[in-house]
Structure formats: structure tokens, C-alpha cells
Enzyme design. Structure first.
Site: not given
Length: 182
Positions: A7, A68, A141
Site C-alpha cells: 500500500d 495499489e 496501511d
């Protein structure tokens, strides 16, 4: 299949590794967050992220890396840092020869919760349930990185097989066209 989920973020970059196969609950291998100080210049922050991702890749030796996909936000500074961190993650994975997959936030949320509009709390709760953890990984996160890895285990394999089939068919079509041209 072992997947490293990333992430991306310049201040906090979530990192999560799971082992799994489609149709079965994955297992947690490792989870954490790479942090960089906001008062450091961007180039040095990216170097620190690169070093941390190198350690994770060397330590955990994933079969694939799921990052991501960066999407447009209202805050240009935030999206720039996120995009730069994602680029570093993809670079490190590619340097080691690992396949990299990009997953959108809504794709990950849908895979984990069943809704592409789920909130961070729902994602954290489902990651906790799927991996049979005692508590949601913190900060968010870290949970998001695990969600990316789980999403890739569950969906990435099918996507990769589909793309391989399309690529094979294109190769057959090119070969067939070459034969007809003679």
C-alpha cells in the site's frame, strides 16, 4: 503462492505478505509499515522506501507483488508521493524479476468485503477475519497491504491465466497469418 502486498505512501508504506491459493483462506507471513520522516527531502525518502522494500523482498521471496493502483485525489501532493512510492515498489519488484500486479482500491475492497465502497474499518475487520488474527493490523496501511495481497491471491491467479490465454491466442493468430501470407 506467496504475495507481497504494498500500500504505497511516502510517509507510511504498508507491507504485507500472505501465502495462499484461490478458494482457501490465506495465512499471514508478515506485516509492517515502512515510514519516512516528512521533513526529509522526497528523493531521500524514496531511497529509504526502496531499501525497506528490498529487505522485504529479499527476506520473504514472494511469487508476486501486488501494488495499489494510484488514483486521482484532490490533494495533488498526496497523489504525487503515493505515485512515487508505487513506482519505487514496482521498480524493486521488477529488478528482482517478480511479476507486479496493480489493483484498484475498489477492486481490493470488493474482493475482501464484497463491496467496492467499503470503509477502512470494514477492510481491517475482514482482513482480521480472513487471516484469523486476534486484532486488525495497525495502522490501516498495514491492513490495506494485507488486503492487496489477499486480493491478488484470490483474483490475480485467474487474471494471469486469462492474460496468458489471450497472449497464446494472439501468438497462434500471428503464426496463422504468417502461414497464410506465404
Amino acid at each position: 503462492m506467496r504475495v507481497l502486498g504494498i500500500d504505497p505512501g511516502l510517509t507510511r508504506c504498508g507491507l504485507g505478505v500472505v501465502d495462499g491459493v484461490p478458494g482457501r483462506p490465506p495465512t499471514l507471513v508478515a506485516v509492517g509499515v515502512a515510514r519516512t520522516p516528512p521533513d526529509l527531502d522526497t528523493a531521500r525518502r524514496l531511497v529509504r522506501l526502496e531499501a525497506e522494500i528490498e529487505i522485504w523482498i529479499s527476506t520473504h521471496r514472494p511469487d508476486a507483488v501486488a501494488v495499489e493502483r494510484v488514483f486521482a485525489q484532490h490533494n495533488v501532493q498526496t497523489v504525487m508521493g503515493t505515485a512515487q512510492a508505487a513506482g519505487v515498489a514496482m521498480l524493486v519488484a521488477a529488478r528482482h524479476g517478480y511479476p507486479v500486479a496493480l489493483h484498484t482500491p475498489s477492486e481490493v475492497k470488493a474482493a475482501i468485503t464484497g463491496s467496492g465502497r467499503a470503509g477502512k474499518d470494514q477492510v481491517g475487520s475482514m482482513v482480521t477475519r480472513i487471516l484469523r488474527l486476534d486484532a486488525p493490523p495497525k495502522p490501516a496501511d498495514a491492513a490495506d497491504a494485507l488486503a492487496l495481497a489477499i486480493c491478488h491471491v484470490w483474483r490475480g491467479g485467474a487474471q494471469n491465466r486469462l492474460q496468458d490465454a489471450i497472449d497464446r491466442q494472439r501468438q497462434v493468430d500471428r503464426t496463422t497469418q504468417g502461414v497464410r501470407a506465404r
